[in-house]
Design a protein around this motif. Sequence first.
Motif, PDB file in Angstrom:
ATOM      1  N   LEU A 263     -10.208   2.876  -9.310  1.00  0.00           N
ATOM      2  CA  LEU A 263     -10.394   2.392  -7.949  1.00  0.00           C
ATOM      3  C   LEU A 263      -9.169   2.736  -7.111  1.00  0.00           C
ATOM      4  N   ARG A 264      -9.416   3.301  -5.928  1.00  0.00           N
ATOM      5  CA  ARG A 264      -8.337   3.667  -5.016  1.00  0.00           C
ATOM      6  C   ARG A 264      -8.564   2.989  -3.665  1.00  0.00           C
ATOM      7  N   PHE A 265      -7.464   2.714  -3.002  1.00  0.00           N
ATOM      8  CA  PHE A 265      -7.488   2.050  -1.708  1.00  0.00           C
ATOM      9  C   PHE A 265      -6.653   2.868  -0.734  1.00  0.00           C
ATOM     10  N   VAL A 266      -7.264   3.253   0.386  1.00  0.00           N
ATOM     11  CA  VAL A 266      -6.567   3.998   1.432  1.00  0.00           C
ATOM     12  C   VAL A 266      -6.363   3.079   2.627  1.00  0.00           C
ATOM     13  N   ASP A 267      -5.144   3.096   3.150  1.00  0.00           N
ATOM     14  CA  ASP A 267      -4.805   2.283   4.317  1.00  0.00           C
ATOM     15  C   ASP A 267      -4.103   3.166   5.338  1.00  0.00           C
ATOM     16  N   VAL A 268      -4.611   3.153   6.566  1.00  0.00           N
ATOM     17  CA  VAL A 268      -3.962   3.827   7.694  1.00  0.00           C
ATOM     18  C   VAL A 268      -3.467   2.718   8.607  1.00  0.00           C
ATOM     19  N   ALA A 269      -2.145   2.525   8.693  1.00  0.00           N
ATOM     20  CA  ALA A 269      -1.615   1.323   9.330  1.00  0.00           C
ATOM     21  C   ALA A 269      -0.427   1.650  10.220  1.00  0.00           C
ATOM     22  N   CYS A 270      -0.409   0.986  11.376  1.00  0.00           N
ATOM     23  CA  CYS A 270       0.684   1.099  12.330  1.00  0.00           C
ATOM     24  C   CYS A 270       1.045  -0.308  12.798  1.00  0.00           C
ATOM     25  N   ARG A 271       2.333  -0.606  12.851  1.00  0.00           N
ATOM     26  CA  ARG A 271       2.775  -1.915  13.316  1.00  0.00           C
ATOM     27  C   ARG A 271       2.811  -1.954  14.838  1.00  0.00           C
ATOM     28  N   SER A 272       2.184  -2.968  15.397  1.00  0.00           N
ATOM     29  CA  SER A 272       2.130  -3.100  16.851  1.00  0.00           C
ATOM     30  C   SER A 272       3.517  -3.387  17.410  1.00  0.00           C
ATOM     31  N   SER A 273       3.816  -2.798  18.568  1.00  0.00           N
ATOM     32  CA  SER A 273       5.056  -2.991  19.332  1.00  0.00           C
ATOM     33  C   SER A 273       6.310  -2.564  18.573  1.00  0.00           C
ATOM     34  N   ILE A 274       6.158  -1.944  17.399  1.00  0.00           N
ATOM     35  CA  ILE A 274       7.322  -1.490  16.634  1.00  0.00           C
ATOM     36  C   ILE A 274       7.241   0.009  16.400  1.00  0.00           C
ATOM     37  N   ASP A 275       6.135   0.463  15.848  1.00  0.00           N
ATOM     38  CA  ASP A 275       5.985   1.872  15.483  1.00  0.00           C
ATOM     39  C   ASP A 275       5.350   2.669  16.610  1.00  0.00           C
ATOM     40  N   THR A 276       5.657   3.957  16.623  1.00  0.00           N
ATOM     41  CA  THR A 276       4.913   4.894  17.463  1.00  0.00           C
ATOM     42  C   THR A 276       3.689   5.369  16.692  1.00  0.00           C
ATOM     43  N   LEU A 277       2.783   6.079  17.352  1.00  0.00           N
ATOM     44  CA  LEU A 277       1.594   6.574  16.657  1.00  0.00           C
ATOM     45  C   LEU A 277       1.978   7.486  15.499  1.00  0.00           C
ATOM     46  N   GLY A 278       3.021   8.280  15.684  1.00  0.00           N
ATOM     47  CA  GLY A 278       3.447   9.172  14.618  1.00  0.00           C
ATOM     48  C   GLY A 278       3.975   8.444  13.403  1.00  0.00           C
ATOM     49  N   ASP A 279       4.428   7.199  13.598  1.00  0.00           N
ATOM     50  CA  ASP A 279       4.921   6.399  12.468  1.00  0.00           C
ATOM     51  C   ASP A 279       3.795   5.796  11.640  1.00  0.00           C
ATOM     52  N   THR A 280       2.567   5.958  12.085  1.00  0.00           N
ATOM     53  CA  THR A 280       1.425   5.396  11.351  1.00  0.00           C
ATOM     54  C   THR A 280       1.428   5.890   9.913  1.00  0.00           C
ATOM     55  N   LEU A 281       1.365   4.957   8.987  1.00  0.00           N
ATOM     56  CA  LEU A 281       1.392   5.283   7.565  1.00  0.00           C
ATOM     57  C   LEU A 281      -0.007   5.580   7.048  1.00  0.00           C
ATOM     58  N   VAL A 282      -0.108   6.543   6.155  1.00  0.00           N
ATOM     59  CA  VAL A 282      -1.329   6.818   5.408  1.00  0.00           C
ATOM     60  C   VAL A 282      -0.963   6.660   3.938  1.00  0.00           C
ATOM     61  N   ALA A 283      -1.502   5.630   3.302  1.00  0.00           N
ATOM     62  CA  ALA A 283      -1.121   5.308   1.923  1.00  0.00           C
ATOM     63  C   ALA A 283      -2.346   5.234   1.031  1.00  0.00           C
ATOM     64  N   VAL A 284      -2.219   5.731  -0.195  1.00  0.00           N
ATOM     65  CA  VAL A 284      -3.266   5.673  -1.205  1.00  0.00           C
ATOM     66  C   VAL A 284      -2.729   4.880  -2.391  1.00  0.00           C
ATOM     67  N   TRP A 285      -3.404   3.777  -2.703  1.00  0.00           N
ATOM     68  CA  TRP A 285      -3.020   2.904  -3.804  1.00  0.00           C
ATOM     69  C   TRP A 285      -4.017   3.065  -4.949  1.00  0.00           C
ATOM     70  N   THR A 286      -3.577   2.745  -6.170  1.00  0.00           N
ATOM     71  CA  THR A 286      -4.426   2.816  -7.359  1.00  0.00           C
ATOM     72  C   THR A 286      -4.453   1.454  -8.040  1.00  0.00           C
ATOM     73  N   LEU A 287      -5.657   1.022  -8.441  1.00  0.00           N
ATOM     74  CA  LEU A 287      -5.823  -0.279  -9.100  1.00  0.00           C
ATOM     75  C   LEU A 287      -5.884  -0.087 -10.605  1.00  0.00           C
ATOM     76  N   THR A 288      -5.157  -0.935 -11.321  1.00  0.00           N
ATOM     77  CA  THR A 288      -5.218  -0.978 -12.778  1.00  0.00           C
ATOM     78  C   THR A 288      -5.999  -2.219 -13.193  1.00  0.00           C
ATOM     79  N   VAL A 289      -6.999  -2.033 -14.060  1.00  0.00           N
ATOM     80  CA  VAL A 289      -7.850  -3.137 -14.494  1.00  0.00           C
ATOM     81  C   VAL A 289      -7.747  -3.274 -16.002  1.00  0.00           C
ATOM     82  N   ASP A 290      -7.455  -4.470 -16.463  1.00  0.00           N
ATOM     83  CA  ASP A 290      -7.467  -4.791 -17.889  1.00  0.00           C
ATOM     84  C   ASP A 290      -8.885  -5.266 -18.230  1.00  0.00           C
ATOM     85  N   THR A 291      -9.662  -4.402 -18.866  1.00  0.00           N
ATOM     86  CA  THR A 291     -11.059  -4.734 -19.130  1.00  0.00           C
ATOM     87  C   THR A 291     -11.211  -5.894 -20.105  1.00  0.00           C
ATOM     88  N   SER A 292     -10.201  -6.156 -20.920  1.00  0.00           N
ATOM     89  CA  SER A 292     -10.310  -7.258 -21.888  1.00  0.00           C
ATOM     90  C   SER A 292     -10.123  -8.621 -21.229  1.00  0.00           C
TER      91      SER A 292
END
Length: 468
Positions: A263-292
Motif C-alpha cells: 500500500l502506498r500513499f501519495v500526498d501533494v501538500a503546501c502550507r498556507s501563508s508559509i510556502d510558495t507554490l513551488g515549495d509544494t511537496l510531493v511525497a510517496v509513503w509505503t505502509l508495512t503490515v504485520d499480517t500476523s
Amino acid sequence: MASSSSSAPPPPPPLPPPPTFRMPAWIILGRVARVPPPPEDANAQTRPVTVVPPPRISTVSVPTNVHPNRAPGGADKHPYVIAACESGLLLHMSASPHIGFNLGGRPPGMLAFLFAGARPGEPVFYSVCGRGYGQLRLYSLKSVGLLPMPGGQFVVAELVLNGCASLLTNHSSSDEWTETADLVCPLISENGTGRWVPHDVVPHAGHLWWMDLAKGLIFCNPIDYRPALRFVELPEMFEVTQRAEPLENIDCYRIVREVGGRLRFVDVACRSSIDTLGDTLVAVWTLTVDTSTGAASWEVGDRITTTLARIWEDDSYRRTGMPEAVPEIALMHPARPDVVYFFLFTYFFSVDVRRSVVLEFSPDSYGDLVQPVYANPRPPVNWRYVLPWVLRPSLLNAQGDGHNSSGGHQSSVPSSAPEPHDDGVTSTTLREDVNHQCHLLLPQKAEGDGDDSSGGHQSSVPPSSAPT
C-alpha cells in the motif's frame, strides 16, 4: 502481318503485414462509462472495453440492454466504474434522469459486475443482488469496495460509519447480502460520536481498506464472522489544518493505492501563508503490515519526496509547455511506486517523483474521459475519473478490427501472451499520444436472463459457472 504480343503486367507487390498490436500489461481505464446505441445486429459481439496503451485512457461501454431501465430514453447516461480487479469491473448504474456517477449520499441505482474473460455463452454483465428488507440501503459509492477471491470469485462490501459501524457484504456465489451491525470501531466513541468522511476503498493483503483522506484507513477482512476493524493514521508532513488545500478537496491531492504488492500513499501538500507554490511537496509513503498481528505503520525512511519547483525546473516539464500550477492526482503506476500520474487543466502526465522528471504527457485527455460530468456538486477531475487495471493473460487474446478513432492502424493480437508493452517509464524521453487501440472481445450477453427486484434487466451467473 506482324503479330503483336503484350505481356501481362507484373502483379503488385504483396502488402506488408499490419503491425502487431502489443497489448499493454495494464491500462488506464476511464471510470465514467460510455453508453453506445443498440447495435443493428442483435447477435453482434459485445465489446465493452476499448484498450489503448498508457498514457491514453481506455474506455468501457455499457450496452443499454443491461441498464435498470431499458425503455427508450431510460438508460443511465453515465454508468460508473467503482473498482477493478483481475476478474472484472464493479459498476454502478441508475435510470435516467439519475446517473451512476453519483458521489452523493444514498445514490439510486444498482450494482453490476462486468466479467473480464467470460467464456463463450456466459453472461458478460451480472447484476449484484439488491439488499433485503430492513437492510441498510447503499450509503455511498465512496464506501463500497471490491475484494477479489480465489477462482474468479469476489466480495462486494460497504462499511457504513454513521454513529455506529455496520458492514454489508455480498459474495459473488450468494444471492443475498449479509449485514453485521454494531462492530467495534476505533473512531467511534462510546456515545456514538466521531465523524468519518468516506473517500474510497482499496483491496490489499486479503483485506479491504476504507479511507478518510483527512484521517486514515480502517481495514478488515470482510468475510470474517465479526470482522475486527483496525485503524491506521495517514502520515503528516505538517498539521492538516495548516494545508493550503481546502479539506473538502483533499481527494485531489491525496491517494492510497496498492503498488507493487504494497500500500502506498501519495500526498501533494503546501502550507498556507508559509510556502510558495513551488515549495509544494510531493511525497510517496509505503505502509508495512504485520499480517500476523494486523499492526500497520508507515515507513519514514522509505519515503520518496520532491517539490513542484524541482519538477517545473526540469527540461522534461518545460518541453511540455504546461504552466507552473498545482496538479491534481490521477493515479499511481501499479508496479512503480515512484511514478505518479496527474491532471493539470486538460493535460495528463506522469512524473518520476524520485528524479523529478516528466515521463509521459498527453495534451488533451478530456476526450478520452467522455467529458467531465457536470453534476451538482461537480466532481473534481482527479482519480475519481480514472483507475489502473492490470490485465491478466487471458484478456490478451483480443483482436482488432480496423482503424481507431485517431486514424491509427488496429491489428490482431496473437492468441499466445504477447510481449508486454513498454510503458515508457524506464526512459526520460517524453512519450505522447499512442495511436493504436484494440478491443477486448467479450461474448454477447446471454439471452433469457431474468429481471431484478427493481424491474431492471438482470444477467445472472450461477455460482458454479462463474468464470475463472
